[in-house]
Design a protein around this motif. Structure first.
Motif: not given
Length: 795
Positions: A765-766, A644-645, A494, A498, A762-763
């Protein structure tokens, strides 16, 4: 559609050799466009045939905006040909990404309202639901934004070309629209009827654009109307050249400046043009009796711009189809539903009765009658004067379009849970009490096929590799990523993606501008229409505070951050244009300061649009969703960035509330007052920004710099900003929230210092973002409001 790369290459080579031996990217674009249109037309014809054969209920979505973005790449993706074409072109010496760049983005929208409409069109087709759009074909779009010495300038958007347009002209379906004229009572077969004589006619010519659903099976239609000179008799008391020019203006620009009366008339012309042409088109092409209209047709009006659909449908049913008032009202109020997109008083459209009476005399008599009958129905109730005033459609010579839309529709929805509750309990409390079963919520969504599958192919590929491909058709399956939020290998992949998306963004920007940005910096992204309540001002004032701190405190050397801005200000919105000037001026100062630029860099992306967003959103680390609590109806950029993280820094406003519920506040950076606090201050009028300025040395210093014009190249460039903060008592609570905002940014720096933990957030959130797909929103609309039947494609 080609089943293999070799089949595609063979056809492509045959076509290119028949046209020109010079193998240019421009020629490749021309040929690929032709091939794609041919593939789509077959499915389009088949879909239209199925709709006629099945004779099921169909939805028509009326919107003043459709911000569809480029369509070539997305259509290839939706017909499952993108990767075949990409690999085939690679082997033939072309880059699909370069070919896609040649497409000019249609100038059909501005912000979230238009992008939502485009996402809804995608989801309707992808879910195989019979749903179509009606809009206007703006020749010059909203405007193309350029910066000259930091100031926004506006030029027409030249997107319509002689060939390779995304839409097709349908002259055979043109409709004439009446303006002005004299209302007369005439005796007909059924007694006295209203008739308008001496009207000025304008021809509405439709242009059809295919809306391709996932897997390419269902192709719905977006019909755009273009204003042209009519062949009907021309009123002799007007100069023909003036009539010709006024006609062309109707579909020249989105949101013409309405600060003068001429601009107001033009906006009314646009809105009526959309409603009348679309309604006549629906009624002209029906295969059922008029009494069956609600069983066969659902009309959704997207905000109040198409609210004239209510009296116009009444006019057509009564005057052209000879129904009684009672019959017409019953049909109208079972056919039209309304989406409210705002709680801002300024955005609740109101029109001078005099203007509508002059421009649309028959429509005005119908609005008067709707208002009269509604008020008569209230007389049996005990209602105080203030409540009666709020329920009036016409009040003191002003027509309130939101009230008209509510009274004339069978369902009214807000676009986020908080927004809907504010409508029901405050902004439309009296209407909700009158129509307790009419109001409901439909939280907005985004087309994940564009904003993740297409815009971030690397991330969507990683997701598919990890949890399988079913999430693309069932986006809520993204929640399976929760199991990988602490998987070291997945987090590394990931993070690599990014970084790649950041580099792609920088390459995209560097082709047009001399921008040198550290891709290892935190990409903090604030992209949306420039407006007071969206608080771009608070963002740039906070950056100003950071600059002072870096200069004054030698121990404060934060991780580098790049602040990206993108968005347009309405041409007559002087406050917002000064904010743009301020951001650009501060950017020059910061970016050219040897010390500051080590820690801060500012980029204002010129002419922000869908194409720019497709680069910016996948590259974002931080998503700025900092509207004043209670002011943002929903937001959809927040959903795209989350998917989109990017991690959200935001207030408890709009759909942010639901984002934080899904992802957990521990995986975001929440700050600022709550909606209840804001509304309490507004009710009591107890907020005084001067008290904050006088008691806070840091804010006092910052305000002095602002008032003196130190950061804006002169006081004259900041007078509207200063006026809003001081004379207008800081209506969006910038100074009240700025320290809370600053503290949230410090929490961002602390979290980013732990890369593994940051990636985990972040993950998560995705994984929580699937519920914000527009597929979910549309299915809810279909189940609860439109009652559509899925019509599977036949291959």
């Amino acid at each position: 559609m080609f089943s293999s790369k070799e089949e595609f290459k063979k056809s492509f080579i045959t076509r290119i050799e028949s046209k020109d031996m010079r193998k240019t990217t421009e020629l490749a674009y021309e040929i690929l466009w032709e091939m794609t249109c041919e593939w789509i037309k077959e499915s389009w014809d088949r879909t239209n045939g199925l709709y006629k054969e099945n004779d099921e209920k169909q939805l028509y979505y009326f919107s003043i905006e459709f911000l569809i973005g480029r369509v070539l790449g997305q259509n290839l993706m939706n017909i499952n040909a993108y990767h075949i074409v990409k690999e085939g072109l690679d082997e033939l010496g072309f880059q699909l990404s370069e070919v896609e760049e040649l497409e000019v983005e249609p100038g059909l929208g501005n912000g979230g309202l238009g992008r939502l409409a485009a996402c809804f069109m995608d989801s309707l087709a992808s879910l195989q639901l019979p749903g179509h759009g009606y809009g206007l074909r703006y020749k010059g779009g909203l405007f193309t934004q350029h910066f000259v010495n930091g100031y926004q300038t506006e030029q027409p958007t030249e997107w319509i070309q002689e060939e390779h347009n995304a839409d097709a002209r349908r002259e055979d379906l043109a409709i004439d629209i009446p303006y002005y004229g004299d209302v007369q009572l005439v005796m007909g077969i059924d007694g006295l009827k209203m008739k308008v004589e001496n009207s000025e006619w304008v021809k509405a010519v439709p242009y059809d654009m295919p809306i391709v659903g996932a897997n390419g099976g269902t192709v719905n239609t977006l019909r755009l109307w273009q204003a042209e000179v009519s062949n009907l008799p021309f009123p002799g008391d007007k100069d023909y050249l003036v009539y010709e020019q006024e006609t062309a203006k109707i579909t020249d620009r989105l949101y013409p400046d309405d600060s003068l009366e001429s601009g107001k008339i033009l906006r009314l012309k646009q809105q009526y043009f959309l409603c009348s042409a679309s309604l006549q088109d629906i009624l002209n092409n029906r295969s059922f009796s008029m009494e069956k209209l609600p069983e066969n047709v659902a009309i959704q009006i997207n905000d109040t711009h198409p609210a004239l659909a209510v009296p116009e449908l009444m006019r057509l049913l009564i005057d052209d189809h000879h129904l009684t008032w009672e019959q017409a009202w019953d049909i109208t109020t079972r056919t039209i539903s309304y989406t409210n997109h705002t709680i801002l008083e300024e955005a609740m459209e109101k029109w001078d009765s005099r203007l509508i009476q002059s421009l649309l005399p028959r429509v005005y008599t119908i609005i008067e009658e709707i208002d009269k009958r509604f008020k008569e129905s209230l007389e049996t109730q005990t209602i105080d004067e203030e409540t009666f005033r709020k329920l009036s459609i016409i009040e003191n010579g002003v027509i309130k379009m939101a009230v008209l839309a509510v009274v004339g529709s069978y369902k009214v929805n807000g676009v986020a849970k908080l927004h809907t509750e504010i409508l029901k309990k405050r902004e439309m409390k009296e209407l909700n009490e009158q129509f307790p079963n009419k109001f409901h919520n439909k939280t907005n969504g985004i087309a994940h096929r564009r904003w993740l599958v297409k815009a971030n192919q690397e991330l969507s590929g990683l997701i598919t590799e990890t949890i399988g491909p079913r999430w693309i058709e069932e986006p809520e399956r993204l929640n399976e990523l929760h199991y990988f939020a602490q998987n070291h290998s997945f987090l590394q992949d990931f993070q690599a993606i990014k970084t790649l998306k950041k580099e792609q963004l920088l390459y995209h920007l560097q082709r047009n501008e001399n921008i040198i940005v550290d891709s290892a910096s935190i990409f903090d992204i604030h992209i949306k229409r420039v407006h007071g309540y969206k608080r771009q001002l608070m963002n740039i004032m906070h950056i100003q505070m950071l600059c002072d701190r870096i200069k004054q405190d030698s121990t404060y050397r934060p991780h580098p951050r790049t602040f990206f801005f993108g968005g347009k200000a309405a041409p007559s919105y002087h406050f917002a244009k000064q904010v743009i000037k301020m951001i650009n001026t501060v950017a020059v100062k910061v970016n050219n300061d040897p010390l500051l630029r080590k820690h801060l860099y500012i980029v204002f992306v010129e002419n922000y649009n869908v194409t720019q967003a497709e680069y910016l959103i996948p590259a974002a680390d931080v998503s700025e969703q900092i509207s004043t609590a209670s002011k943002e109806a929903s937001g959809t950029g927040n959903m795209k960035l989350m998917m989109n993280g990017a991690l959200t820094i935001g207030t408890l406003d709009g759909a942010n509330v639901e984002i934080f519920e899904q992802a957990g506040q521990e995986n975001a950076f929440v700050f600022g007052m709550r909606a209840e606090e804001v509304m309490q201050y507004e009710k009591e009028q107890s907020y005084d920004p001067k008290e904050i300025i006088n008691s806070d040395p840091e804010i006092k210093k910052m305000m002095k710099q602002l008032v003196d014009g130190e950061w804006t190249e002169g006081k004259e460039n900041v007078d509207f900003i200063v006026g809003q903060l001081l004379e207008d008592r800081d209506p969006y609570f910038v100074l009240k929230d700025i320290h809370s905002y600053s503290n949230a940014h410090e929490r961002i720096l602390a979290a980013y210092a732990n890369p593994v933990k940051w990636a985990e957030m972040c993950v998560k959130n995705i994984a929580a973002s699937g519920i914000f797909s527009s597929d979910r929103t549309i299915q809810q609309y279909s189940n609860d409001v439109w009652h559509l039947t899925k019509i599977p494609s036949v291959y």
